[in-house]
Design a protein around this motif. Structure first.
Motif, PDB file in Angstrom:
ATOM      1  N   ALA A   1       4.297  -4.351  27.235  1.00 47.57           N
ATOM      2  CA  ALA A   1       4.247  -2.712  27.145  1.00 47.57           C
ATOM      3  C   ALA A   1       4.888  -2.385  25.779  1.00 47.57           C
ATOM      4  CB  ALA A   1       4.650  -1.897  28.198  1.00 47.57           C
ATOM      5  N   ASP A   2       4.281  -1.237  25.184  1.00 43.18           N
ATOM      6  CA  ASP A   2       4.870  -0.960  24.050  1.00 43.18           C
ATOM      7  C   ASP A   2       6.381  -0.583  24.038  1.00 43.18           C
ATOM      8  OD1 ASP A   2       4.395   0.333  20.984  1.00 43.18           O
ATOM      9  OD2 ASP A   2       5.369   2.055  22.217  1.00 43.18           O
ATOM     10  N   PHE A   3       6.633   0.258  25.221  1.00 41.07           N
ATOM     11  CA  PHE A   3       7.951   0.699  25.518  1.00 41.07           C
ATOM     12  C   PHE A   3       8.933  -0.439  25.543  1.00 41.07           C
ATOM     13  CE2 PHE A   3      11.260   1.753  28.068  1.00 41.07           C
ATOM     14  CZ  PHE A   3      11.555   3.262  27.926  1.00 41.07           C
ATOM     15  N   ASP A   4       8.541  -1.756  25.878  1.00 45.76           N
ATOM     16  CA  ASP A   4       9.456  -2.890  26.221  1.00 45.76           C
ATOM     17  C   ASP A   4       9.339  -3.826  25.080  1.00 45.76           C
ATOM     18  OD1 ASP A   4       9.891  -2.166  28.757  1.00 45.76           O
ATOM     19  OD2 ASP A   4       8.013  -2.812  29.387  1.00 45.76           O
ATOM     20  N   ARG A   5       8.911  -3.537  23.732  1.00 47.51           N
ATOM     21  CA  ARG A   5       8.944  -4.683  22.687  1.00 47.51           C
ATOM     22  C   ARG A   5      10.205  -4.463  22.319  1.00 47.51           C
ATOM     23  NH1 ARG A   5       6.137  -3.153  18.369  1.00 47.51           N
ATOM     24  NH2 ARG A   5       5.514  -1.107  18.898  1.00 47.51           N
ATOM     25  N   PRO A   6      10.776  -5.708  22.001  1.00 49.50           N
ATOM     26  CA  PRO A   6      11.904  -5.898  21.464  1.00 49.50           C
ATOM     27  C   PRO A   6      12.237  -6.170  19.700  1.00 49.50           C
ATOM     28  CG  PRO A   6      11.141  -8.271  22.059  1.00 49.50           C
ATOM     29  CD  PRO A   6      10.044  -7.045  22.598  1.00 49.50           C
ATOM     30  N   LEU A   7      13.216  -6.317  19.241  1.00 52.08           N
ATOM     31  CA  LEU A   7      13.410  -6.443  17.797  1.00 52.08           C
ATOM     32  C   LEU A   7      12.995  -7.645  17.592  1.00 52.08           C
ATOM     33  CD1 LEU A   7      16.808  -4.558  17.041  1.00 52.08           C
ATOM     34  CD2 LEU A   7      14.522  -3.828  16.954  1.00 52.08           C
ATOM     35  N   ASN A   8      12.434  -7.926  16.353  1.00 50.92           N
ATOM     36  CA  ASN A   8      11.971  -9.173  15.946  1.00 50.92           C
ATOM     37  C   ASN A   8      13.086  -9.622  14.910  1.00 50.92           C
ATOM     38  OD1 ASN A   8      11.606  -8.239  13.548  1.00 50.92           O
ATOM     39  ND2 ASN A   8       9.535  -8.252  13.269  1.00 50.92           N
ATOM     40  N   LYS A   9      12.766 -10.845  14.273  1.00 50.53           N
ATOM     41  CA  LYS A   9      13.802 -11.684  13.329  1.00 50.53           C
ATOM     42  C   LYS A   9      14.375 -10.473  12.388  1.00 50.53           C
ATOM     43  CE  LYS A   9      14.804 -15.791  10.948  1.00 50.53           C
ATOM     44  NZ  LYS A   9      14.271 -16.833  10.613  1.00 50.53           N
ATOM     45  N   ARG A  10      13.267  -9.959  11.720  1.00 49.62           N
ATOM     46  CA  ARG A  10      13.596  -8.967  10.543  1.00 49.62           C
ATOM     47  C   ARG A  10      14.576  -7.734  11.089  1.00 49.62           C
ATOM     48  NH1 ARG A  10       8.747  -6.771   7.334  1.00 49.62           N
ATOM     49  NH2 ARG A  10       9.687  -4.451   7.670  1.00 49.62           N
ATOM     50  N   GLY A  11      13.966  -7.178  12.283  1.00 48.55           N
ATOM     51  CA  GLY A  11      14.613  -6.230  12.848  1.00 48.55           C
ATOM     52  C   GLY A  11      16.223  -6.496  13.020  1.00 48.55           C
TER      53      GLY A  11
END
Length: 164
Positions: free
Chosen positions: A20-30
């Motif tokens: 779900a959009d709400f649950d997306r974590p940070l990626n490597k760049r983030g």
């Protein structure tokens, strides 16, 4: 004088398309950019009394990174996720009754829309991990009554020199 930082959450992962959009974590760049931006903000000596963050996972993690670096308490607010720029402005004005300097960690397009509504300068887009520093001599923020003091984003050349 009131000071408001509008911080866009760091870059999020789209690796799991079923998430779900709400649950997306940070990626490597983030995960790389958010600490750099928080460290740079700390060098600017802007006192933040409180950080208010969307409760979405990517915003939470971004806020935690800024909170740790700035030694500022963070409050997670469901209403800062999937909100309108008008609702965001109302939320900020409510907080400014108690605080003189706050940071908001949230999402686009609402952050960019809000900045352009209250600021004396136009920004095309607030990128991920970026922040806008706004000051206002009035007690409440409203259309075009804030001064854009700084617009800081990860690809700005002077930011990377602080990445130690």
């Amino acid at each position: 004088m009131k000071t408001v930082l509008l911080i866009r959450h760091a870059k999020s992962s789209w690796k799991d398309l079923l998430l779900a959009d709400f649950d997306r974590p940070l990626n490597k760049r983030g995960k790389r950019d958010a600490p750099v931006m928080a460290r740079y903000l700390k060098t600017q000596k802007i006192a933040i009394e409180k950080i208010f963050s969307s409760s979405a996972k990517r915003a939470r993690k971004t806020a935690e990174i800024f909170s740790e670096e700035l030694q500022s308490k963070v409050v997670f607010c469901d209403q800062l996720y999937a909100t309108s720029s008008e609702e965001l402005l109302a939320f900020i004005n409510e907080q400014l009754k108690q605080y003189d300097s706050i940071a908001i960690v949230s999402h686009n397009p609402e952050l960019t829309e809000l900045s352009n509504y209250i600021s004396d300068q136009y920004i095309d887009n607030i990128p991920t991990s970026a922040y806008v520093v706004l000051t206002c001599n009035d007690e409440i923020l409203k259309k075009k009554n804030c001064k854009l003091v700084d617009f800081v984003y990860p690809k700005r050349k002077d930011i990377r020199m602080h990445d130690e």
